[in-house]
Design an enzyme around this catalytic site. Structure first.
Site, short mmCIF file in Angstrom:
data_model
loop_
_atom_site.label_atom_id
_atom_site.label_comp_id
_atom_site.label_asym_id
_atom_site.label_seq_id
_atom_site.Cartn_x
_atom_site.Cartn_y
_atom_site.Cartn_z
N CYS A 337 0.89 -1.19 -0.20
CA CYS A 337 -0.14 -0.05 -0.03
C CYS A 337 0.75 1.24 0.10
CB CYS A 337 -1.00 0.05 1.24
SG CYS A 337 -2.41 0.98 0.89
N HIS A 432 -3.58 -5.60 1.29
CA HIS A 432 -3.44 -5.80 2.75
C HIS A 432 -3.75 -7.19 2.78
CE1 HIS A 432 -2.71 -1.76 3.82
NE2 HIS A 432 -3.73 -1.27 3.16
#
Length: 489
Positions: A337, A432
């Site tokens: 991310c 994630h």
């Protein structure tokens, strides 16, 4: 329709007294006893968040509590989420979607709290119509007098829900008598009537030695002590915040693969590495030291709530140069991310979504440019990793859009679309929870010459086992029957 039961609420004498863990355990206990519990926290402040099946964001702690209750999480369980994004500033998430950034002063002293409380009440009503009982959690101390009239998460919420309230105190930090007595004494009379019990948490040593202390607390407060809970180091429940990560697993291991996770100032979703920590082949540690990176076999740059600020931190702390040195040495470097964005050539924030800085150079390891977008991407996903045909799962939470200078070699495939970036010894992704998939950990470690070990660790089963252990621990040390009696009145 579930039978209507009186909600219960666990509030604290302060922050980090163990409210979240106790709510998690009560959700599992009540589920085991045949009830249909659901967690609720009106307002949470955390950089650890999760995404619901319908692509909405809530605090990770409430997702964990829902998992303990064996139900899917939804945003009614945490209608207001604050995600710190700068000095005294947070992104405000309402019903799973961002509604803007506010300074702490504007949020806590502004006029919008009444509107937010009305939205919180709507969420609670909807949840209360579907589950019974609702297990509420407070935030911080219940007796912050200067903020109390704008409270939407503690006793004001308890009054609205007519909850049976239990005050949790942390005896390990000391001052338990003053904190319990003071917390209750500072309540209004109608608030005190809701307090049905005290739970003394994190006790170390012989509990029988506190028997006199239990009686003293009851005499001082006229409230029964319903539990003295011993500190339990052998029960694993995902942590809510990043406190203590810097000291976590710091010793290096010559027998294992050393994985350094950079402890960014605005680190988010550090639970990405929880499953990885359980693998016997690796040693995961968290660091802000450039010297530590020299000793690591694999370097991981985690998610961030303020990617530009954390990119600046990497340079100021000499970590950026050490990451580049590791890249030259062909060490494995992985970005997730915000970490993925930092691996690129540049990061821009033209709309000032996270930062006042317009553009900043990235590490330049990946030929990619990221622009912060006003719209946040939040979704669960299933994907295949590299050339594997094994279907994996994860979730995305990001406000950046990343483009590549040339056709990229994708890391993952999601519904036929390329995701992430892959080179010989470096990769980045927006997903994630990627390491919750054992096959990806196996591939990550496949190039290392290490002793064969059992890689069939089932993280989901492990979490289930620990929810049950927590339930057994609390059942042994808390008067659960009295708590159930109070909710069935």
């Amino acid at each position: 329709m579930a039978k209507k039961l009186r909600p219960m609420m666990f509030v604290g004498t302060g922050s980090d007294v163990g409210k979240s863990i106790i709510v998690t355990g009560l959700c599992r206990i009540l589920k085991q006893k045949g009830y249909a519990p659901a967690p609720f926290k009106a307002q949470n402040m955390s950089l650890n968040s999760f995404v619901t099946k319908d692509g909405l964001e809530l605090g990770r702690a409430q997702a964990v509590q829902a998992e303990a209750a064996k139900i899917d999480c939804n945003t009614e369980m945490n209608p207001v989420l604050l995600k710190p994004s700068g000095a005294n500033k947070s992104q405000v998430i309402l019903h799973g979607k961002p509604i803007g950034d506010q300074t702490a002063r504007a949020y806590f002293l502004g006029n919008n709290k009444q509107y937010l409380f009305e939205e919180v009440q709507k969420a609670f009503k909807k949840l209360n119509n579907s589950y019974a009982p609702i297990v509420l959690e407070g935030a911080g101390s219940i007796s912050e007098l200067n903020l109390k009239h704008r409270d939407i998460v503690n006793m004001r919420m308890a009054q609205h829900a007519n909850a049976a309230v239990y005050l949790v105190a942390d005896i390990d930090r000391g001052g338990v008598f003053a904190s319990v007595y003071g917390s209750i004494a500072l309540l209004e009379e109608d608030e005190r009537k809701l307090i049905k019990g005290i739970i003394v948490n994190k006790f170390r040593g012989d509990i029988s030695l506190f028997e006199e202390g239990r009686k003293m607390l009851e005499e001082l407060t006229n409230v029964p002590v319903l539990g003295v809970v011993p500190f339990a180091k052998d029960i694993y429940i995902e942590e809510e915040d990043s406190l203590g990560l810097e000291d976590k697993h710091k010793q290096f291991s010559k027998e294992k693969i050393n994985i350094a996770v950079i402890l960014l100032p605005y680190i988010s979703n550090f639970t990405d590495f929880n499953r990885l920590e359980k693998d016997e082949r690796v040693h995961v540690f968290y660091t802000r030291s450039a010297e530590d990176l020299k000793k690591a076999d694999i370097i991981m740059i985690p998610g961030s709530k303020n990617t530009i600020a954390d990119m600046q931190f990497l340079r100021e702390a000499s970590l950026a140069q050490e990451i580049l040195n590791a890249h030259v040495q062909k060490k494995r470097i992985i970005g997730i991310c915000g970490g993925f964005q930092m691996l690129g050539t540049s990061i821009s924030d033209p709309h000032h979504v996270e930062n006042d800085i317009q553009t900043i150079p990235g590490l330049g390891i990946i030929p990619a440019h990221t622009t912060m977008a006003a719209e946040k991407t939040t979704k669960q996903c299933q994907f295949t990793f590299k050339a594997s045909d094994i279907v994996c799962s994860g979730y995305e939470i990001h406000m950046g859009v990343t483009t590549f200078e040339a056709k990229q070699q994708p890391l993952n495939t999601i519904n036929g679309h390329a995701e992430g970036y892959l080179s010989d010894h470096c990769w980045g992704t927006y997903i994630h929870g990627i390491f919750d998939n054992s096959s990806i950990i196996d591939e990550l470690l496949s190039d290392f010459d290490i002793q064969e070990t059992d890689t069939t660790f089932d993280y989901k089963a492990y979490k289930e086992e620990n929810y049950d252990k927590l339930a057994a621990h609390l059942t042994k040390h808390i008067a659960i029957d009295q708590i159930i009696k109070n909710m069935e009145l």
